[in-house]
Design an enzyme around this catalytic site. Structure first.
Site, PDB file in Angstrom:
ATOM      1  N   GLY A 161       1.886   3.141   2.235  1.00  0.00           N
ATOM      2  CA  GLY A 161       2.898   3.184   3.275  1.00  0.00           C
ATOM      3  C   GLY A 161       4.190   2.529   2.835  1.00  0.00           C
ATOM      4  O   GLY A 161       5.287   3.058   3.058  1.00  0.00           O
ATOM      5  N   HIS A 162       4.077   1.354   2.210  1.00  0.00           N
ATOM      6  CA  HIS A 162       5.268   0.687   1.680  1.00  0.00           C
ATOM      7  C   HIS A 162       5.950   1.540   0.610  1.00  0.00           C
ATOM      8  O   HIS A 162       7.175   1.681   0.588  1.00  0.00           O
ATOM      9  CB  HIS A 162       4.902  -0.665   1.073  1.00  0.00           C
ATOM     10  N   HIS A 172       0.856  -1.180   0.000  1.00  0.00           N
ATOM     11  CA  HIS A 172       0.000   0.000   0.000  1.00  0.00           C
ATOM     12  C   HIS A 172       0.895   1.234   0.000  1.00  0.00           C
ATOM     13  O   HIS A 172       2.132   1.123  -0.087  1.00  0.00           O
ATOM     14  CB  HIS A 172      -0.946  -0.016   1.207  1.00  0.00           C
ATOM     15  N   GLN A 182       8.665  -3.337  16.349  1.00  0.00           N
ATOM     16  CA  GLN A 182       9.523  -4.042  15.391  1.00  0.00           C
ATOM     17  C   GLN A 182      10.737  -3.190  15.027  1.00  0.00           C
ATOM     18  O   GLN A 182      11.866  -3.684  14.981  1.00  0.00           O
ATOM     19  CB  GLN A 182       8.734  -4.391  14.128  1.00  0.00           C
ATOM     20  N   GLY A 196       8.800   1.208   8.610  1.00  0.00           N
ATOM     21  CA  GLY A 196       7.745   2.143   8.964  1.00  0.00           C
ATOM     22  C   GLY A 196       7.549   2.258  10.464  1.00  0.00           C
ATOM     23  O   GLY A 196       7.723   1.281  11.209  1.00  0.00           O
ATOM     24  N   MET A 207      -2.458   2.846   7.548  1.00  0.00           N
ATOM     25  CA  MET A 207      -2.461   1.893   6.439  1.00  0.00           C
ATOM     26  C   MET A 207      -1.844   0.569   6.885  1.00  0.00           C
ATOM     27  O   MET A 207      -0.812   0.533   7.538  1.00  0.00           O
ATOM     28  CB  MET A 207      -1.706   2.464   5.245  1.00  0.00           C
ATOM     29  N   SER A 208      -2.511  -0.514   6.518  1.00  0.00           N
ATOM     30  CA  SER A 208      -2.063  -1.854   6.866  1.00  0.00           C
ATOM     31  C   SER A 208      -2.580  -2.828   5.821  1.00  0.00           C
ATOM     32  O   SER A 208      -3.694  -2.656   5.300  1.00  0.00           O
ATOM     33  CB  SER A 208      -2.585  -2.255   8.249  1.00  0.00           C
TER      34      SER A 208
END
Length: 283
Positions: free
Chosen positions: A36-37, A34, A153, A147, A184-185
């Site tokens: 975000g990536h 998405h 993480q 992110g 966003m996920s």
């Protein structure tokens, strides 16, 4: 854009780029991409000469009860997005290429991985640290981009790189949100219309705590209660945690007297969602 499936091909391409002095950015992903990536790849373009991305749904970070088989796989669409973003190399291995027969070596996560996600998902971070260390060796880049949404993480990977003297510069990039505020996920696609409206409770809870903090409240438990109240009002199905923690160690923070982070994990329907926001005194 070059697409490779073998470890040897990814290593050779990266080493060739490094040999001529190019800075190489690495964007590790599990696909189902998405905006975000894509923002990570765009950030890499501003810093590095070449950008490599990986698409690999890592089985070692999923528990038997989790959604490995259901995790969305949209390779063709992902490759189109990465090519449009100007990515130079994509590494898309099969599981047995990353974990060949007889594989038995794992990287234990640092202490910062022991709570929150680490408590909710035992062995999750062992899978994360192992695959990320492998990707850093398979694609020995100068920079790697992650992110902020997966805050713990990022903290785990940062500590691992520090403790193991990994020669790579980490860039933690801001959360990208939908216009309505939902972080966003790849898992957002599982939400029904009603569930999506309830999922907005995570970002609203964080916003409420942030506004209260900006108004002068520094008591950690009080800010946590503000988040819990907002999540209850939104009628999320399960609250796994809603905490105020030290931004570096992720230890509980009774009073915000140093950089902090508010973190939430909750379930809406069968979908598990996480979100966070930074709380910095004097900022």
């Amino acid at each position: 854009m070059k697409i490779v499936k073998l470890v040897s091909e990814a290593q050779r391409w990266t080493l060739d780029q490094r040999a001529v002095g190019n800075r190489v950015g690495l964007v590790p992903t599990m696909g189902a991409l998405h905006a975000g990536h894509i923002s990570l790849a765009q950030r890499s373009h501003t810093i590095c000469d070449r950008t490599a991305a990986t698409i690999f749904v890592n089985p070692t970070q999923f528990a038997p009860s989790e959604d490995l088989d259901k995790y969305p796989r949209t390779l063709d669409a992902d490759l189109e997005k990465l090519e449009a973003a100007g990515v130079d190399l994509v590494f898309t291995p099969e599981p047995n290429e990353v974990y060949p027969p007889g594989f038995s070596t794992y990287v234990s996560p640092p202490a910062v991985g022991g709570t929150l996600e680490g408590a909710s998902r035992p062995d999750h971070f062992r899978g994360v640290t192992t695959v990320v260390m492998k990707l850093f060796n398979i694609v020995p880049a100068t920079h790697a981009f992650f992110g902020q949404k997966d805050y713990q993480q990022a903290a785990v990977i940062s500590a691992m790189c520090r403790d193991m003297n990994v020669p790579i510069q980490l860039e933690i990039c801001p959360i990208v949100r939908e216009p309505d505020g939902l972080a966003m996920s790849s898992r957002n696609r599982y939400l029904s219309d009603d569930q999506r409206q309830r999922a907005l409770g995570l970002s609203r809870a964080l916003k409420a705590a942030e506004q209260q903090f900006r108004s002068g409240e520094t008591d950690g438990p009080q800010l946590e209660q503000t988040m819990l109240d907002a999540l209850a009002e939104a009628k999320v199905d399960t609250i796994e945690y809603a905490v105020i923690a030290d931004a570096i160690t992720l230890e509980p923070l009774p009073t915000i007297d140093r950089p902090a982070v508010a973190l939430i994990a909750a379930r809406v329907g069968a979908t598990r969602l996480i979100d966070n926001t930074l709380l910095t005194p004097g900022n």
